[in-house]
Design a protein around this motif. Structure first.
Motif, PDB file in Angstrom:
ATOM      1  N   LEU A  41      -6.947  -2.385  10.700  1.00 44.79           N
ATOM      2  CA  LEU A  41      -7.548  -1.665   9.579  1.00 44.79           C
ATOM      3  C   LEU A  41      -6.537  -0.717   8.940  1.00 44.79           C
ATOM      4  CD1 LEU A  41     -10.168  -0.914   7.988  1.00 44.79           C
ATOM      5  CD2 LEU A  41     -10.564   0.801   9.754  1.00 44.79           C
ATOM      6  N   HIS A  42      -5.830   0.051   9.753  1.00 48.24           N
ATOM      7  CA  HIS A  42      -4.835   1.004   9.223  1.00 48.24           C
ATOM      8  C   HIS A  42      -3.666   0.282   8.553  1.00 48.24           C
ATOM      9  CE1 HIS A  42      -7.058   4.343  10.681  1.00 48.24           C
ATOM     10  NE2 HIS A  42      -6.880   4.054  11.954  1.00 48.24           N
ATOM     11  N   ARG A  43      -3.254  -0.855   9.103  1.00 49.56           N
ATOM     12  CA  ARG A  43      -2.165  -1.623   8.496  1.00 49.56           C
ATOM     13  C   ARG A  43      -2.574  -2.156   7.130  1.00 49.56           C
ATOM     14  NH1 ARG A  43      -0.668  -6.098  12.497  1.00 49.56           N
ATOM     15  NH2 ARG A  43       0.769  -6.666  10.813  1.00 49.56           N
ATOM     16  N   ILE A  44      -3.797  -2.638   7.012  1.00 53.63           N
ATOM     17  CA  ILE A  44      -4.264  -3.144   5.715  1.00 53.63           C
ATOM     18  C   ILE A  44      -4.377  -2.006   4.717  1.00 53.63           C
ATOM     19  CG2 ILE A  44      -6.228  -4.178   4.491  1.00 53.63           C
ATOM     20  CD1 ILE A  44      -6.606  -5.985   6.974  1.00 53.63           C
ATOM     21  N   ARG A  45      -4.907  -0.879   5.160  1.00 54.98           N
ATOM     22  CA  ARG A  45      -5.007   0.282   4.247  1.00 54.98           C
ATOM     23  C   ARG A  45      -3.633   0.783   3.817  1.00 54.98           C
ATOM     24  NH1 ARG A  45     -10.012   3.443   7.121  1.00 54.98           N
ATOM     25  NH2 ARG A  45     -11.660   2.259   6.066  1.00 54.98           N
ATOM     26  N   ALA A  46      -2.636   0.673   4.688  1.00 55.80           N
ATOM     27  CA  ALA A  46      -1.272   1.071   4.317  1.00 55.80           C
ATOM     28  C   ALA A  46      -0.708   0.114   3.268  1.00 55.80           C
ATOM     29  CB  ALA A  46      -0.377   1.108   5.551  1.00 55.80           C
ATOM     30  N   ALA A  47      -1.003  -1.171   3.410  1.00 56.35           N
ATOM     31  CA  ALA A  47      -0.503  -2.166   2.461  1.00 56.35           C
ATOM     32  C   ALA A  47      -1.255  -2.115   1.135  1.00 56.35           C
ATOM     33  CB  ALA A  47      -0.614  -3.570   3.062  1.00 56.35           C
ATOM     34  N   TRP A  48      -2.551  -1.852   1.208  1.00 55.59           N
ATOM     35  CA  TRP A  48      -3.421  -1.823   0.022  1.00 55.59           C
ATOM     36  C   TRP A  48      -4.259  -0.542   0.062  1.00 55.59           C
ATOM     37  CZ3 TRP A  48      -1.840  -5.373  -3.162  1.00 55.59           C
ATOM     38  CH2 TRP A  48      -1.364  -6.590  -2.675  1.00 55.59           C
ATOM     39  N   PRO A  49      -3.709   0.595  -0.394  1.00 50.57           N
ATOM     40  CA  PRO A  49      -4.426   1.873  -0.287  1.00 50.57           C
ATOM     41  C   PRO A  49      -5.804   1.899  -0.954  1.00 50.57           C
ATOM     42  CG  PRO A  49      -2.124   2.250  -0.854  1.00 50.57           C
ATOM     43  CD  PRO A  49      -2.357   0.761  -0.932  1.00 50.57           C
ATOM     44  N   ALA A  50      -6.006   1.112  -1.976  1.00 49.88           N
ATOM     45  CA  ALA A  50      -7.295   1.109  -2.670  1.00 49.88           C
ATOM     46  C   ALA A  50      -8.262   0.071  -2.085  1.00 49.88           C
ATOM     47  CB  ALA A  50      -7.090   0.831  -4.160  1.00 49.88           C
TER      48      ALA A  50
END
Length: 130
Positions: A41-50
């Motif tokens: 989850l954190h890796r995806i949010r880092a790649a795609w903040p929105a």
């Protein structure tokens, strides 16, 4: 459109969730290991903040886990991607429900989740990918 991806903490499930999040889908990541799920989850949010992403524990080998997850899903689901699975365990293992592990995970768990999510899938005019 909301997408649910099983086994999304690594490998193809993670990559699928990452691509869906990047293309604007609301993505629900599922995995049996909460620590790995949170990391994904954190890796995806880092790649795609929105990105609109969330994580929920789901162990496809446990019908109780399937029921608990499905009970928490509210609103339409437009895509259900089955990535979680077991392949050729080196020794006989059984699920908490007493089924052989591969059969219980890959077939009974998938069938049970689809059945429990069916109203949400119909509502979302969903595609189910296995």
């Amino acid at each position: 459109m909301r997408a649910v991806v099983t086994g999304a903490s690594g490998g193809l499930g993670y990559e699928t969730a990452l691509a869906l999040a990047g293309s604007g889908h609301e993505v629900v990541l599922t995995a049996r290991n909460p620590a790995k799920g949170d990391l994904a989850l954190h890796r995806i949010r880092a790649a795609w903040p929105a990105a609109r992403v969330s994580f929920a524990v789901l162990d496809m080998a446990s019908l109780a886990s399937v029921a608990a997850f499905a009970a928490g899903v509210v609103g339409p689901v437009g895509l259900l991607v089955y990535n979680a699975g077991v392949m050729a365990p080196d020794r006989r293992q059984v699920t908490p429900d007493g089924f052989e592990l591969q059969m219980g995970t890959n077939y009974f768990g998938h069938f049970a989740l689809t059945a429990r999510l069916l109203p949400r899938l119909i509502e979302g005019r969903a595609r189910v990918v296995q």
